[in-house]
Write a protein that holds these residues in place. Structure first.
Motif, PDB file in Angstrom:
ATOM      1  N   TRP A 137     -20.135 -16.564 -49.963  1.00 23.27           N
ATOM      2  CA  TRP A 137     -21.082 -16.386 -51.062  1.00 23.27           C
ATOM      3  C   TRP A 137     -21.459 -17.730 -51.686  1.00 23.27           C
ATOM      4  N   ARG A 138     -20.492 -18.641 -51.778  1.00 23.52           N
ATOM      5  CA  ARG A 138     -20.755 -19.953 -52.367  1.00 23.52           C
ATOM      6  C   ARG A 138     -21.928 -20.637 -51.662  1.00 23.52           C
ATOM      7  N   TYR A 139     -21.926 -20.588 -50.343  1.00 21.74           N
ATOM      8  CA  TYR A 139     -22.963 -21.283 -49.586  1.00 21.74           C
ATOM      9  C   TYR A 139     -24.182 -20.403 -49.334  1.00 21.74           C
ATOM     10  N   PHE A 140     -24.005 -19.102 -49.401  1.00 29.63           N
ATOM     11  CA  PHE A 140     -25.156 -18.200 -49.318  1.00 29.63           C
ATOM     12  C   PHE A 140     -26.074 -18.398 -50.527  1.00 29.63           C
ATOM     13  N   LEU A 141     -25.491 -18.575 -51.695  1.00 30.51           N
ATOM     14  CA  LEU A 141     -26.269 -18.780 -52.916  1.00 30.51           C
ATOM     15  C   LEU A 141     -27.135 -20.032 -52.825  1.00 30.51           C
ATOM     16  N   GLN A 142     -26.646 -21.016 -52.096  1.00 31.68           N
ATOM     17  CA  GLN A 142     -27.370 -22.287 -52.008  1.00 31.68           C
ATOM     18  C   GLN A 142     -28.336 -22.352 -50.840  1.00 31.68           C
ATOM     19  N   SER A 143     -28.015 -21.658 -49.744  1.00 34.01           N
ATOM     20  CA  SER A 143     -28.839 -21.766 -48.537  1.00 34.01           C
ATOM     21  C   SER A 143     -29.578 -20.490 -48.171  1.00 34.01           C
ATOM     22  N   ASP A 144     -29.200 -19.359 -48.801  1.00 32.39           N
ATOM     23  CA  ASP A 144     -29.761 -18.047 -48.494  1.00 32.39           C
ATOM     24  C   ASP A 144     -29.464 -17.642 -47.058  1.00 32.39           C
ATOM     25  N   GLU A 145     -28.374 -18.187 -46.488  1.00 30.08           N
ATOM     26  CA  GLU A 145     -27.942 -17.843 -45.138  1.00 30.08           C
ATOM     27  C   GLU A 145     -26.485 -17.397 -45.174  1.00 30.08           C
ATOM     28  N   TRP A 146     -26.223 -16.256 -44.534  1.00 27.51           N
ATOM     29  CA  TRP A 146     -24.870 -15.688 -44.521  1.00 27.51           C
ATOM     30  C   TRP A 146     -24.191 -16.145 -43.235  1.00 27.51           C
ATOM     31  N   ASN A 147     -23.409 -17.214 -43.339  1.00 23.61           N
ATOM     32  CA  ASN A 147     -22.753 -17.797 -42.173  1.00 23.61           C
ATOM     33  C   ASN A 147     -21.242 -17.826 -42.344  1.00 23.61           C
ATOM     34  N   GLU A 148     -20.548 -17.900 -41.216  1.00 30.14           N
ATOM     35  CA  GLU A 148     -19.091 -18.047 -41.267  1.00 30.14           C
ATOM     36  C   GLU A 148     -18.746 -19.391 -41.917  1.00 30.14           C
ATOM     37  N   PRO A 149     -17.625 -19.467 -42.628  1.00 25.99           N
ATOM     38  CA  PRO A 149     -17.229 -20.729 -43.268  1.00 25.99           C
ATOM     39  C   PRO A 149     -17.084 -21.855 -42.259  1.00 25.99           C
ATOM     40  N   ASP A 150     -17.457 -23.063 -42.670  1.00 22.76           N
ATOM     41  CA  ASP A 150     -17.314 -24.229 -41.794  1.00 22.76           C
ATOM     42  C   ASP A 150     -15.959 -24.905 -41.966  1.00 22.76           C
ATOM     43  N   VAL A 151     -15.110 -24.326 -42.803  1.00 25.80           N
ATOM     44  CA  VAL A 151     -13.747 -24.820 -43.009  1.00 25.80           C
ATOM     45  C   VAL A 151     -12.788 -23.852 -42.323  1.00 25.80           C
ATOM     46  N   ASN A 152     -11.958 -24.363 -41.425  1.00 25.90           N
ATOM     47  CA  ASN A 152     -11.075 -23.517 -40.621  1.00 25.90           C
ATOM     48  C   ASN A 152     -10.257 -22.534 -41.452  1.00 25.90           C
ATOM     49  N   LEU A 153      -9.664 -23.027 -42.551  1.00 27.54           N
ATOM     50  CA  LEU A 153      -8.790 -22.183 -43.358  1.00 27.54           C
ATOM     51  C   LEU A 153      -9.523 -20.936 -43.838  1.00 27.54           C
ATOM     52  N   PHE A 154     -10.716 -21.123 -44.396  1.00 22.54           N
ATOM     53  CA  PHE A 154     -11.457 -19.992 -44.948  1.00 22.54           C
ATOM     54  C   PHE A 154     -12.015 -19.086 -43.855  1.00 22.54           C
ATOM     55  N   ASN A 155     -12.261 -19.650 -42.679  1.00 23.98           N
ATOM     56  CA  ASN A 155     -12.698 -18.811 -41.574  1.00 23.98           C
ATOM     57  C   ASN A 155     -11.545 -17.925 -41.091  1.00 23.98           C
ATOM     58  N   HIS A 156     -10.354 -18.502 -41.015  1.00 26.17           N
ATOM     59  CA  HIS A 156      -9.177 -17.724 -40.614  1.00 26.17           C
ATOM     60  C   HIS A 156      -8.811 -16.692 -41.674  1.00 26.17           C
ATOM     61  N   PHE A 157      -9.126 -16.973 -42.950  1.00 26.22           N
ATOM     62  CA  PHE A 157      -8.892 -15.982 -44.005  1.00 26.22           C
ATOM     63  C   PHE A 157      -9.610 -14.680 -43.680  1.00 26.22           C
ATOM     64  N   GLY A 158     -10.721 -14.776 -42.962  1.00 26.14           N
ATOM     65  CA  GLY A 158     -11.443 -13.571 -42.573  1.00 26.14           C
ATOM     66  C   GLY A 158     -11.070 -13.086 -41.198  1.00 26.14           C
ATOM     67  N   GLN A 159     -11.133 -13.975 -40.216  1.00 30.78           N
ATOM     68  CA  GLN A 159     -11.001 -13.552 -38.817  1.00 30.78           C
ATOM     69  C   GLN A 159      -9.559 -13.267 -38.405  1.00 30.78           C
ATOM     70  N   THR A 160      -8.631 -14.124 -38.786  1.00 32.47           N
ATOM     71  CA  THR A 160      -7.235 -13.883 -38.421  1.00 32.47           C
ATOM     72  C   THR A 160      -6.676 -12.681 -39.171  1.00 32.47           C
ATOM     73  N   THR A 161      -7.094 -12.503 -40.412  1.00 31.98           N
ATOM     74  CA  THR A 161      -6.608 -11.346 -41.175  1.00 31.98           C
ATOM     75  C   THR A 161      -7.097 -10.038 -40.552  1.00 31.98           C
ATOM     76  N   VAL A 162      -8.332 -10.015 -40.083  1.00 28.90           N
ATOM     77  CA  VAL A 162      -8.840  -8.808 -39.411  1.00 28.90           C
ATOM     78  C   VAL A 162      -8.065  -8.570 -38.120  1.00 28.90           C
ATOM     79  N   ALA A 163      -7.757  -9.655 -37.399  1.00 26.47           N
ATOM     80  CA  ALA A 163      -6.944  -9.526 -36.187  1.00 26.47           C
ATOM     81  C   ALA A 163      -5.591  -8.903 -36.532  1.00 26.47           C
TER      82      ALA A 163
END
Length: 387
Positions: free
Chosen positions: A58-84
């Motif tokens: 959401w932090r970067y969506f507000l600025q770019s209007d694009e819903w993308n996966e985080p570019d920081v590994n930790l925050f990406n794993h917060f989503g993807q590894t937790t779902v795994a």
């Protein structure tokens, strides 16, 4: 950014601790005895990490209007590894039920009914909120053809099985819950594949059940456009169930040195991989889960009353956090104002939002999830006694 990822992560975790303690004094729930308390304790943290994952997006969506996966590994794993982890847990628990039912007749109808009672009520409540929000934002007037609206509404009611359908033409409707429902069709596909999996454990299953259930799973995957790579964690969960059921490691994995090993493995996964969906991170996730399922409670953290109460409201946290973020930035702060927030202001707001998230999640668990879970148990006992 160091201040954000370090100091603010600690502040948010502190906010979580305070929120859970306060909410448990206001909305009291009991801890249910389960066979694997460490898994229950783990779940709440997983759901909370997904909340942090979507907060970052959401932090970067507000600025770019694009819903993308985080570019920081930790925050990406917060989503993807937790779902795994969630997928591994599902496969583990249900495969164990198969293993423990080798000499019993499985009531597949009761099994599906229990899943319906467990997943539908809270989900329908969360989707009802989304429908109301979209109705308000579209002035409760039809914006698209009736047939398109019905298709979108039906898709959303059935766990957003057909991805990408906007409700009443509201663009990017998935923003209203951060798109979290994408995992649920995979869960349901696995549930329906269980009779087929049961054959590998030499459990007798009526061929009609196998055909109907496999057809249902196939239909879900086709409509959803499911990717087979997302089933890899389910395989990890099945393997974990086989290992735990045979007690291969005994009490060895409970030792503290394996807690450190689990932490090291997760750290390596985060450091070396930008995604938790790749085969090696999924294998690491499965290994760490086996350590936890073997009774390793991470120095008592996962088996604590605090963690287990927190873990019981996982489903509500998972379904509600995206809607909370949308309401927060769309209605309370405003999208234009939110764009101008500094990192300090943004993450401070996220820290403050933890309390309402935990509060409403505990309410919905107590008054929606738990009563229906108890009803499902009562019906299951009734059908068993009749049989």
């Amino acid at each position: 950014m160091t201040f954000t990822f370090g100091s603010f992560l600690l502040i948010i975790l502190l906010s979580l601790i305070v929120s859970v303690l306060l909410v448990n004094k206001v909305v009291k729930i009991d801890v249910v005895d389960v066979r694997y308390p460490e898994i229950d304790g783990l779940r709440g943290y997983l759901a909370f990490f997904v909340f942090l994952h979507h907060s970052y997006i959401w932090r970067y969506f507000l600025q770019s209007d694009e819903w993308n996966e985080p570019d920081v590994n930790l925050f990406n794993h917060f989503g993807q590894t937790t779902v795994a982890f969630f997928f591994v847990i599902t496969a583990f628990l249900f495969t164990l039920k198969l293993i423990n039912s080798k000499n019993k007749q499985i009531n597949w109808s009761a099994y599906i009914n229990a899943r319906v009672y467990r997943l539908f009520p809270m989900y329908l409540f969360s989707v009802g909120i989304i429908f109301l929000i979209v109705g308000y934002l579209t002035n409760f007037k039809s914006k698209i053809p009736f047939s398109e609206n019905i298709l979108a509404i039906l898709s959303w009611i059935f766990f957003n099985i057909k991805k990408g359908l906007n409700i009443n033409g509201f663009e990017n409707s998935s923003l209203l819950n951060a798109g979290v429902t994408w995992t649920l069709p995979y869960e349901w596909a696995f549930y329906f594949l269980l009779p087929l999996i049961a054959l590998f454990f030499k459990i007798k299953v009526n061929y009609k059940v196998i055909l109907l259930f496999t057809l249902a799973a196939t239909t879900i995957m086709i409509i959803n456009g499911a990717s087979l790579r997302h089933f890899l964690p389910f395989i990890g969960g099945i393997i974990a169930a086989l290992i735990i059921s045979k007690n291969i490691f005994g009490n060895i994995l409970k030792q503290k040195k394996y807690t450190f090993l689990a932490i090291l493995l997760i750290a390596c996964s985060i450091y070396f991989f930008n995604s938790g969906r790749k085969p090696i991170p999924v294998i690491i996730t499965s290994i760490v889960f086996i350590i936890i399922a073997s009774g390793n409670n991470f120095f008592g953290l996962l088996s604590s009353t605090f963690s287990r109460k927190f873990g019981q409201i996982t489903y509500s946290i998972y379904l509600l956090h995206g809607t909370l973020l949308f309401i927060l930035f769309y209605f309370i702060i405003g999208l234009e104002e939110a764009k101008e927030l500094t990192d300090f202001e943004f993450w401070s707001i996220i820290a403050l939002s933890v309390f309402p998230l935990i509060f409403f999640s505990q309410l919905t668990f107590k008054y929606i999830e738990h009563p229906l879970m108890e009803l499902a148990k009562a019906k299951s006992k009734s059908s068993s006694s009749k049989a």
